[in-house]
Design a protein around this motif. Structure first.
Motif, PDB file in Angstrom:
ATOM      1  N   GLY A 138      45.580   9.746  40.542  1.00  0.00           N
ATOM      2  CA  GLY A 138      44.398   9.583  41.055  1.00  0.00           C
ATOM      3  C   GLY A 138      44.555   8.503  42.138  1.00  0.00           C
ATOM      4  O   GLY A 138      44.988   7.212  41.660  1.00  0.00           O
ATOM      5  N   VAL A 139      44.071   8.420  43.361  1.00  0.00           N
ATOM      6  CA  VAL A 139      44.147   7.401  44.465  1.00  0.00           C
ATOM      7  C   VAL A 139      42.742   7.301  45.001  1.00  0.00           C
ATOM      8  O   VAL A 139      41.987   8.196  45.304  1.00  0.00           O
ATOM      9  N   SER A 140      42.295   6.015  44.988  1.00  0.00           N
ATOM     10  CA  SER A 140      40.992   5.849  45.689  1.00  0.00           C
ATOM     11  C   SER A 140      40.936   4.490  46.242  1.00  0.00           C
ATOM     12  O   SER A 140      41.693   3.508  46.082  1.00  0.00           O
ATOM     13  N   LEU A 141      39.917   4.229  47.098  1.00  0.00           N
ATOM     14  CA  LEU A 141      39.647   2.909  47.783  1.00  0.00           C
ATOM     15  C   LEU A 141      38.225   2.453  47.620  1.00  0.00           C
ATOM     16  O   LEU A 141      37.274   3.523  47.622  1.00  0.00           O
ATOM     17  N   PHE A 148      36.129   5.597  48.156  1.00  0.00           N
ATOM     18  CA  PHE A 148      36.673   6.574  49.146  1.00  0.00           C
ATOM     19  C   PHE A 148      37.853   7.365  48.522  1.00  0.00           C
ATOM     20  O   PHE A 148      38.687   6.509  48.088  1.00  0.00           O
ATOM     21  N   VAL A 149      38.013   8.495  48.759  1.00  0.00           N
ATOM     22  CA  VAL A 149      38.938   8.979  48.081  1.00  0.00           C
ATOM     23  C   VAL A 149      39.875   9.829  49.520  1.00  0.00           C
ATOM     24  O   VAL A 149      39.556  10.775  49.800  1.00  0.00           O
ATOM     25  N   PRO A 150      41.008   9.128  49.652  1.00  0.00           N
ATOM     26  CA  PRO A 150      42.101   9.818  50.712  1.00  0.00           C
ATOM     27  C   PRO A 150      42.730  11.082  50.284  1.00  0.00           C
ATOM     28  O   PRO A 150      42.519  11.472  48.866  1.00  0.00           O
ATOM     29  N   ASN A 151      43.257  12.003  51.205  1.00  0.00           N
ATOM     30  CA  ASN A 151      43.867  12.999  50.893  1.00  0.00           C
ATOM     31  C   ASN A 151      45.232  12.812  50.328  1.00  0.00           C
ATOM     32  O   ASN A 151      45.871  13.901  49.649  1.00  0.00           O
ATOM     33  N   GLU A 217      32.946   9.341  61.148  1.00  0.00           N
ATOM     34  CA  GLU A 217      31.849   8.527  61.731  1.00  0.00           C
ATOM     35  C   GLU A 217      31.699   7.436  60.965  1.00  0.00           C
ATOM     36  O   GLU A 217      31.582   6.119  61.350  1.00  0.00           O
ATOM     37  N   ARG A 218      31.422   7.383  59.627  1.00  0.00           N
ATOM     38  CA  ARG A 218      31.230   6.210  58.815  1.00  0.00           C
ATOM     39  C   ARG A 218      32.358   5.102  58.933  1.00  0.00           C
ATOM     40  O   ARG A 218      32.025   4.058  58.959  1.00  0.00           O
ATOM     41  N   LEU A 219      33.416   5.889  58.780  1.00  0.00           N
ATOM     42  CA  LEU A 219      34.738   5.000  58.546  1.00  0.00           C
ATOM     43  C   LEU A 219      35.041   4.101  59.862  1.00  0.00           C
ATOM     44  O   LEU A 219      35.446   3.058  59.963  1.00  0.00           O
ATOM     45  N   GLN A 220      34.721   4.696  61.098  1.00  0.00           N
ATOM     46  CA  GLN A 220      34.821   4.260  62.327  1.00  0.00           C
ATOM     47  C   GLN A 220      33.903   3.079  62.381  1.00  0.00           C
ATOM     48  O   GLN A 220      34.319   1.911  63.389  1.00  0.00           O
ATOM     49  N   VAL A 230      42.577  -1.004  46.711  1.00  0.00           N
ATOM     50  CA  VAL A 230      43.278   0.293  46.379  1.00  0.00           C
ATOM     51  C   VAL A 230      43.629   0.185  44.985  1.00  0.00           C
ATOM     52  O   VAL A 230      44.074  -0.611  44.335  1.00  0.00           O
ATOM     53  N   GLN A 231      43.155   1.562  44.442  1.00  0.00           N
ATOM     54  CA  GLN A 231      43.760   1.843  43.001  1.00  0.00           C
ATOM     55  C   GLN A 231      44.470   3.065  43.029  1.00  0.00           C
ATOM     56  O   GLN A 231      44.176   4.305  43.403  1.00  0.00           O
ATOM     57  N   ILE A 232      45.751   3.141  42.556  1.00  0.00           N
ATOM     58  CA  ILE A 232      46.404   4.365  42.071  1.00  0.00           C
ATOM     59  C   ILE A 232      46.800   4.513  40.857  1.00  0.00           C
ATOM     60  O   ILE A 232      47.344   3.620  40.085  1.00  0.00           O
ATOM     61  N   THR A 233      46.375   5.532  39.939  1.00  0.00           N
ATOM     62  CA  THR A 233      46.486   5.747  38.589  1.00  0.00           C
ATOM     63  C   THR A 233      47.287   7.190  38.318  1.00  0.00           C
ATOM     64  O   THR A 233      46.707   8.190  38.510  1.00  0.00           O
ATOM     65  N   PRO A 234      48.283   6.987  37.521  1.00  0.00           N
ATOM     66  CA  PRO A 234      48.953   8.034  36.948  1.00  0.00           C
ATOM     67  C   PRO A 234      48.153   8.798  35.916  1.00  0.00           C
ATOM     68  O   PRO A 234      47.683   8.072  35.030  1.00  0.00           O
ATOM     69  N   ILE A 235      48.098   9.861  35.859  1.00  0.00           N
ATOM     70  CA  ILE A 235      47.305  10.767  35.053  1.00  0.00           C
ATOM     71  C   ILE A 235      48.372  11.777  34.222  1.00  0.00           C
ATOM     72  O   ILE A 235      48.710  12.959  34.861  1.00  0.00           O
TER      73      ILE A 235
END
Length: 340
Positions: A138-141, A148-151, A217-220, A230-235
């Protein structure tokens, strides 16, 4: 090299002989044995048995910078390793040649994430045990306190995607024009740029957002200085669970493979869940595998293949059986083919 330092043993990434088979044995050092086994099929098997408390074991990347490929021999020579084998899978060709295909984390830096639930091996710099399981991540900011969750991470970006790039990936994002790119350094937005191969801050991140992304638009509108976490979690994916996310978060190095071969000394029964080609499983190929015994020793194996007169390789069932016969309780298949 000073004697006070442990000898370097690269995980880019060799067991006990089967007594009935021809075998060449060489003690490379105290706690490190190389063996070569030849079978009648024919198969040529290279093995190393390691006491991990006596050696510095690390993962190393090709070229030590950016994308690209390099032979295991060259990598080992540059690092002064006494032994090395290949690690996980990777892409071939184009601008992304050498891009890891699966989960990869080296010394705490993330290079890539899995797109399928597949096997992985993790360890710490003090070599305090091996961890194996099937993983997703899982990766999120948290951007200004909003999640916010990137692809994805460190891979090509489509126009409707947002991809996070780390400084471990490359000097730039290799992205095409369009959209925006948010540079992140020391936990804050340092720049908001027009997208297109922007530089990745050293020790930081770059969030590349395509022009058709739903939150473009929001991120701009994000301002310089906005806090970012930034958080990256092995699941882990095994059922019932055999490891936990907290255990994996402690692993400084994680290398992906497929499939898991052994669990608690028995052949892993969930190979189909790793979604590999049937031919990859059932045909004989060159193979690389890593395993561990109950006494804490590590077992690394490379099997030559695709040479009918000298060594035909192994099927996945054969490499799993071989690792079990060497006393492994856990084992994982790594990249094979030409890499082995």
């Amino acid at each position: 090299m000073k004697q006070s330092r442990k000898p370097l043993f690269l995980f880019f990434l060799t067991l006990l002989c089967v007594s009935q088979l021809p075998c060449i044995t060489e003690a490379l050092s105290e706690g490190l044995f190389y063996k070569q086994i030849v079978t009648d099929l024919p198969q040529v098997i290279h093995l190393i048995e390691i006491d991990p408390t006596r050696f510095k074991i690390v993962a190393a990347r090709a070229l030590d910078d950016g994308l690209g490929r390099e032979s295991v021999l060259h990598i080992a020579g540059r690092h002064g390793a006494i032994a090395a084998i290949n690690g996980g899978f990777f892409e071939i060709g184009g601008n992304w040649d050498g891009l890891p295909a699966g989960i990869l984390k080296i010394d705490g830096e993330w290079f890539s994430l899995p797109t399928k639930s597949r096997g992985a091996v993790g360890f710490r710099s003090d070599q305090s045990g091996l961890l194996m399981d099937r993983l997703l991540t899982g990766v999120s900011l948290l951007i200004g306190g909003r999640r916010f969750v990137p692809n994805g991470l460190n891979r090509p970006r489509k126009d409707d995607e947002a991809i996070l790039y780390t400084s471990a990936f490359h000097r730039t994002a290799l992205t095409k024009p369009g959209g925006i790119e948010i540079a992140i350094k020391k936990g804050r937005v340092s720049k908001v740029l027009n997208a297109g191969d922007s530089a990745i801050p050293e020790g930081g991140f770059l969030l590349s957002v395509g022009p058709n992304h739903i939150e473009w638009e929001r991120l701009q509108a994000i301002l310089k200085g906005t806090s970012v976490r930034v958080q990256i979690t092995p699941i882990p994916q095994s059922e019932p669970p055999i490891t936990t996310s907290k255990e994996w978060e402690k692993m400084e190095t994680i290398v992906g493979g497929t499939p898991l071969l052994l669990r608690d000394g028995k052949t892993y029964e969930e190979i189909a869940k790793e979604r590999t080609l049937t031919s990859f499983l059932t045909m004989r190929h060159p193979r690389t595998a890593i395993g561990s015994r109950r006494d804490g020793s590590w077992i690394w194996v490379v099997v030559d293949g695709r040479a009918p007169k000298t060594s035909v390789g192994m099927t996945i069932e054969e490499i799993a059986t071989f690792m079990r016969l060497q006393g492994c309780v856990e084992a994982l298949n790594l990249d094979g083919g030409g890499s082995s």
